[in-house]
Design an enzyme around this catalytic site. Structure first.
Site, PDB file in Angstrom:
ATOM      1  N   CYS A 330       0.350  -1.224  -0.013  1.00  0.00           N
ATOM      2  CA  CYS A 330      -0.389   0.148   0.126  1.00  0.00           C
ATOM      3  C   CYS A 330       0.748   1.454   0.301  1.00  0.00           C
ATOM      4  O   CYS A 330       0.660   2.278  -0.986  1.00  0.00           O
ATOM      5  CB  CYS A 330      -0.897  -0.158   0.974  1.00  0.00           C
ATOM      6  N   ARG A 359       7.791 -11.207   4.909  1.00  0.00           N
ATOM      7  CA  ARG A 359       7.346 -10.363   6.173  1.00  0.00           C
ATOM      8  C   ARG A 359       8.320 -11.944   6.701  1.00  0.00           C
ATOM      9  O   ARG A 359       8.474 -12.918   6.385  1.00  0.00           O
ATOM     10  CB  ARG A 359       6.080 -11.273   6.110  1.00  0.00           C
ATOM     11  N   GLN A 377       1.172 -10.628  -2.680  1.00  0.00           N
ATOM     12  CA  GLN A 377      -0.188 -10.511  -2.350  1.00  0.00           C
ATOM     13  C   GLN A 377      -0.738 -10.182  -3.496  1.00  0.00           C
ATOM     14  O   GLN A 377      -0.443  -9.104  -4.178  1.00  0.00           O
ATOM     15  CB  GLN A 377      -0.135  -9.041  -1.542  1.00  0.00           C
ATOM     16  N   HIS A 381      -5.666  -1.388  -4.753  1.00  0.00           N
ATOM     17  CA  HIS A 381      -6.214   0.115  -3.616  1.00  0.00           C
ATOM     18  C   HIS A 381      -6.898   0.770  -4.635  1.00  0.00           C
ATOM     19  O   HIS A 381      -6.905   1.464  -5.591  1.00  0.00           O
ATOM     20  CB  HIS A 381      -4.892   0.896  -3.285  1.00  0.00           C
ATOM     21  N   LYS A 461     -12.269  -3.910   8.424  1.00  0.00           N
ATOM     22  CA  LYS A 461     -12.189  -5.122   7.093  1.00  0.00           C
ATOM     23  C   LYS A 461     -13.359  -5.824   7.324  1.00  0.00           C
ATOM     24  O   LYS A 461     -13.614  -6.212   8.013  1.00  0.00           O
ATOM     25  CB  LYS A 461     -10.586  -5.325   7.088  1.00  0.00           C
ATOM     26  N   HIS A 507      -9.085  -0.417   0.635  1.00  0.00           N
ATOM     27  CA  HIS A 507      -7.529  -2.316   0.478  1.00  0.00           C
ATOM     28  C   HIS A 507      -8.193  -3.257   0.341  1.00  0.00           C
ATOM     29  O   HIS A 507      -9.003  -3.488   0.908  1.00  0.00           O
ATOM     30  CB  HIS A 507      -6.652  -2.351   1.356  1.00  0.00           C
TER      31      HIS A 507
END
Length: 631
Positions: A330, A359, A377, A381, A461, A507
């Protein structure tokens, strides 16, 4: 006078406090299968003495009851361990989804061969039907108790408790630190099974001692336990690591722990997923971008990731400047938005990205493709005006429904995750964002549950949980409504009035992680991918070597139709070739023998439907082209 009221409105009065179990019986409630109760909404043991209230029994077959049953089973297991392994030290033993575990420091090595012996001792305790009692004692008294027992881990836990008193549970000679509630007697824990061993650092910290974690499960009845164990066996057969190795799709190498290597056949599936993703996003008005893998650390400080996520990030230095390898896409996407002056006429602006992120995951949680350190991923956006939010979220929900239900055939459930404790930004904006999501879910007729406190640090979310073919659920797609990032990055667009305005940022991911989604698909289909995803769609099987030339002609025709095909030219009997093709999950097999070589027709088999008979090449083409493929 103590007054008790049942859920149906029945009343019972006693002269003073009595146990919850006695009150329920006095109200005419059967205690068969009841493991605990709610008193005025608060969970308590059946043995707790109370001075009245509204009572509601908790059945061991309910979700809440199973949690209590399994927590009690962890104590049962710990008691058996302490009998069999004097000197063992207990860590923690919570219930978890579908079961329980207990972390224990053993005085000697424990293996899977010890589990039946522990189970046998657990059943002895069950047959003894020991009462399970809650004790409340002063903090200092509890410290002395566990000090006398050499329970170092319990001492550490008690030392962090701020209250003057602590609660413990006793069954026979066994006492454990616990809030409860628990089942009233060990005889209720008849349907328990120990499953596996693993290593676990005390309190999840790699600097601490490694304990042995014993996993188990418990149910209220044998039928449910048996069904669960059958599902576990089915899951073992479907394990994506096992199937991925057998089908030569991917591997995890010791030189790259948590970093998957994809083999040619695995890349076929990934590329098909990516091609579908790109076609669908283009059709829905998304513009694809790509942002750098490494960006200046100041960007992550500004976005809030530095404060909330840095322990999961990797860092490097370039020309004496600190950089971070991106864990999310993002902030880079925001820089693309800010690279030009944007007008209200440009909104909504939908930007998608197949972004590779890294990560840091502890080695103990790495698991095939499901938990990795590097993944793709499928981000997007959306930048929009406040009055466009509802339509944009509704559009994403429609995309999710299409992908999950129509393309892959998943059932799913939806959760709305609300403000976490470590939220960023103003409470007013959070409340507004949560209300927007609720309104859109209701307007689109989407059933959902509230998942309190599980939102991202920058916004609430909507999460989509897919149910696979054996009933397991996987959280994949997510929609996050974010008023915070545009503020932190001073993102704006020029409105119709000529002034700068703040856009809202949405997102969202559909697959979540491309790698993990592939792992889910492998297990969902047990490797038998639908025709459009199968790495090899057709295998041609010449009966004898002299039919190889005709087999090659069929192969060439299939390739010209865009079919992924291979020819099995091994000097093996036809039966073995068919069995091997079945084991390789190839959707179609074409047998070429003397008759087929002479007529030009083909004998066709399907991996599920078996022998389809002889058909012309034109008929074969029509059948293959009629196989489903998302447009």
């Amino acid at each position: 006078m103590a007054v008790f009221v049942s859920a149906s409105g029945d009343r019972y009065e006693s002269s003073g406090p009595i146990s919850v179990g006695e009150a329920l019986k006095a109200l005419g409630v059967s205690l068969d299968g009841v493991v605990a109760a709610r008193v005025d909404g608060v969970l308590v043991d059946l043995g707790a003495n109370v001075e009245g209230g509204q009572l509601e029994p908790v059945l061991g077959s309910s979700e809440e009851g199973l949690d209590i049953l399994r927590h009690s089973a962890s104590h049962l297991m710990a008691q058996a361990v302490m009998r069999l392994f004097p000197g063992a030290k207990l860590g923690i033993g919570p219930s978890i989804k579908d079961g329980f575990y207990y972390d224990i420091l053993f005085p000697s090595q424990v293996t899977d061969e010890d589990l039946p012996r522990i189970e046998e001792e657990m059943m002895r305790i069950v047959r003894d039907d020991l009462p399970v009692e809650r004790l409340v004692m002063g903090r200092d008294e509890a410290l002395e108790l566990f000090r006398s027992r050499g329970e170092d881990f319990k001492l550490e836990l008690i030392s962090e408790i701020q209250d003057d008193t602590v609660s413990l549970y006793r069954q026979g000679e066994f006492v454990d630190l616990c809030r409860g509630p628990h089942v009233p007697r060990t005889g209720m824990l008849k349907h328990v099974k120990l499953l596996s061993l693993a290593g676990a650092y005390w309190r999840g910290d790699e600097k601490n001692v490694m304990l042995t974690r014993i996993y188990g499960t418990a149910f209220m009845d044998g039928e449910s336990l048996g069904a669960y164990l059958n599902r576990l066996e089915e899951a073992r057969q479907r394990d994506h690591r096992k199937i991925g190795r057998e089908m030569d799709l991917f591997s995890i190498q010791p030189e790259g722990p948590g970093f998957p290597f994809f083999h040619p056949k695995g890349m076929v599936i990934l590329n098909e997923l990516v091609d579908f993703w790109k076609r669908e996003h283009k059709r829905r008005g998304y513009n694809e971008i790509r942002t750098p893998l490494i960006l200046d650390r100041s960007l992550w400080e500004r976005s809030g990731h530095w404060d909330h996520y840095r322990d999961n990030m990797y860092f490097t230095s370039i020309d004496d400047r600190p950089f971070a390898i991106k864990p999310m896409n993002c902030p880079g996407g925001i820089l693309v938005f800010k690279s030009s002056t944007r007008s209200y006429r440009d909104l909504p602006l939908r930007m998608s990205e197949l972004g590779v992120v890294h990560r840091h995951e502890r080695s103990g949680v790495l698991h095939g493709l499901m938990r990795v350190r590097c993944f793709t991923q499928d981000d997007a956006h959306i930048y929009c005006t406040p009055d466009q939010v509802g339509d944009e979220i509704a559009g994403v929900i429609d995309l999710m429904k299409y992908v999950y239900s129509q393309v892959f055939g998943f059932n799913y459930r939806v959760e709305l995750s609300t403000r976490p404790d470590n939220y960023m930004g103003s409470l007013e904006l959070w409340n507004l964002a949560e209300e927007k999501l609720k309104q859109t879910l209701e307007a689109t007729g989407t059933d959902y549950k509230i998942n309190p406190g599980d939102g991202a640090f920058y916004g609430p979310k909507i999460d989509f949980h897919l149910e696979d073919s054996i009933g397991r659920t996987w959280q994949c797609g997510t929609i996050q409504l974010d008023f915070q990032m545009p503020e932190k990055f001073d993102v704006s667009y020029v409105g119709a009035d000529g002034a700068d305005h703040r856009p809202v940022m949405i997102h969202r991911t559909v697959f979540g992680s491309l790698e993990r989604f592939l792992g889910i698909l492998i297990e969902h289909y047990a490797g038998a991918f639908p025709f459009w995803l199968a790495p090899v769609q057709v295998r041609v099987l010449p009966v004898k070597p002299e039919f190889e030339d005709r087999s090659r002609q069929v192969e060439a025709a299939l390739k010209s139709w865009g079919v992924r095909v291979e020819v099995d030219v091994r000097d093996e009997k036809l039966g073995k070739k068919i069995r091997d093709a079945q084991l390789s999950k190839v959707p179609y097999m074409i047998v070429i023998g003397a008759k087929e070589a002479e007529t030009g027709d083909v004998s066709v088999r399907h991996r599920s439907d078996g022998d389809l008979g002889t058909m012309s090449m034109d008929a074969l083409r029509d059948r293959l082209q009629g196989e489903f493929k998302p447009s």
